[in-house]
Design an enzyme around this catalytic site. Structure first.
Site, PDB file in Angstrom:
ATOM      1  N   SER A 125      -2.138  11.564  -8.431  1.00 43.42           N
ATOM      2  CA  SER A 125      -3.217  10.892  -7.723  1.00 43.42           C
ATOM      3  C   SER A 125      -4.422  10.694  -8.643  1.00 43.42           C
ATOM      4  O   SER A 125      -4.315  10.062  -9.692  1.00 43.42           O
ATOM      5  CB  SER A 125      -3.559  11.678  -6.459  1.00 43.42           C
ATOM      6  OG  SER A 125      -4.354  10.922  -5.571  1.00 43.42           O
ATOM      7  N   ASP A 177       3.239   6.091   1.077  1.00 44.32           N
ATOM      8  CA  ASP A 177       1.973   6.738   0.710  1.00 44.32           C
ATOM      9  C   ASP A 177       0.791   6.045   1.399  1.00 44.32           C
ATOM     10  O   ASP A 177       0.503   4.882   1.117  1.00 44.32           O
ATOM     11  CB  ASP A 177       1.796   6.673  -0.810  1.00 44.32           C
ATOM     12  CG  ASP A 177       0.682   7.570  -1.322  1.00 44.32           C
ATOM     13  OD1 ASP A 177      -0.270   7.826  -0.568  1.00 44.32           O
ATOM     14  OD2 ASP A 177       0.775   8.012  -2.481  1.00 44.32           O
ATOM     15  N   HIS A 208       2.087  10.883   0.413  1.00 46.56           N
ATOM     16  CA  HIS A 208       1.314  11.238  -0.776  1.00 46.56           C
ATOM     17  C   HIS A 208       1.646  12.676  -1.155  1.00 46.56           C
ATOM     18  O   HIS A 208       0.876  13.606  -0.869  1.00 46.56           O
ATOM     19  CB  HIS A 208      -0.180  11.072  -0.478  1.00 46.56           C
ATOM     20  CG  HIS A 208      -1.048  11.040  -1.694  1.00 46.56           C
ATOM     21  ND1 HIS A 208      -0.917  10.100  -2.691  1.00 46.56           N
ATOM     22  CD2 HIS A 208      -2.087  11.840  -2.073  1.00 46.56           C
ATOM     23  CE1 HIS A 208      -1.829  10.307  -3.621  1.00 46.56           C
ATOM     24  NE2 HIS A 208      -2.539  11.373  -3.276  1.00 46.56           N
TER      25      HIS A 208
END
Length: 231
Positions: A125, A177, A208
């Site tokens: 991320s 996600d 995610h």
């Protein structure tokens, strides 16, 4: 208070895990927004790397800074995110400063006797955005770049290094996600390809996060780029 570029060259606090004696390779793995270096520590044994591999995993802790999209709440973050939009308007100077902080870890590993070609920069991320910046601009050839559920925030500004033009790159993303849409992963791969890189792209039926299939992919990729094959 956010770290300045001058402060970023100092080593951040970090967790280290070694899979064997006298490691000859290093993976520097950056966590996501609001997490810390402990986030990916449990994955190391799950990778089930061969006993012949001795790898040092370094999990730095991001500084505590106010994050605009979270109402200015102070949390671990590699840089500020200014707008919750698909193209992720970010604090680029602070992202670049965080990349310099990771450069400092690379240099420390070099001083420990690890060849730069056996140093991999990985990130999940927000940490993945820093990993892109750090690895692609690094002056010495690295072992690889691993970008997980992330986006290429500095694709238009990164000063790409010729030394890493042939860098092995693994990009993984969950197709469901809701935090970093999978389209951003595909856009990153497209930008890399247009600039002469040859990234591998894998998607998974997840949100995610990281799942067992992705961990298996990561393990196989690490063994491949570090020159080790399973028995």
């Amino acid at each position: 208070m956010a770290s300045s570029p001058e402060q970023a060259t100092k080593l951040l606090p970090a967790l280290e895990v070694e899979t064997g004696d006298q490691p000859d390779a290093t993976v520097i793995w950056l966590h996501g927004l609001g997490a810390d270096g402990h986030d990916f520590e449990p994955i190391v044994p799950e990778l089930q790397l061969p006993a012949s591999m001795s790898v040092r995993f370094i999990f730095p802790h991001a500084p505590q800074i106010p994050v605009t999209i979270n109402g200015g709440f102070v949390m671990p973050a590699w840089y500020d995110i200014l707008e919750m939009s698909i193209d992720r308007k970010v604090d680029t100077p602070l992202l670049e400063a965080s990349a310099s902080a990771i450069d400092a870890f690379i240099e420390r590993e070099r001083s420990r006797g690890i060849d730069s070609r056996r140093i991999i920069v990985a990130g999940f991320s927000q940490g993945g955005a820093v990993a892109y910046e750090c690895a692609l601009r690094h002056a010495e050839p690295l072992g690889g770049l691993m970008a997980l559920s992330t986006y290429f925030a500095t694709q238009k500004t990164v000063k790409r290094s010729v030394a890493n033009q042939a860098l092995p790159i693994l990009v993984c993303h969950g197709v469901m996600d809701p935090v970093v849409p999978e389209v951003l992963g595909r856009q990153a791969v497209m930008a890399l390809t247009e600039n002469g890189y040859s990234p591998e792209y894998q998607t998974y039926p997840m949100e995610h996060s990281v799942n067992a299939a992705e961990i298996k992919t990561i393990s196989a990729w690490l063994q491949k780029v570090l020159g080790v094959t399973s028995a």
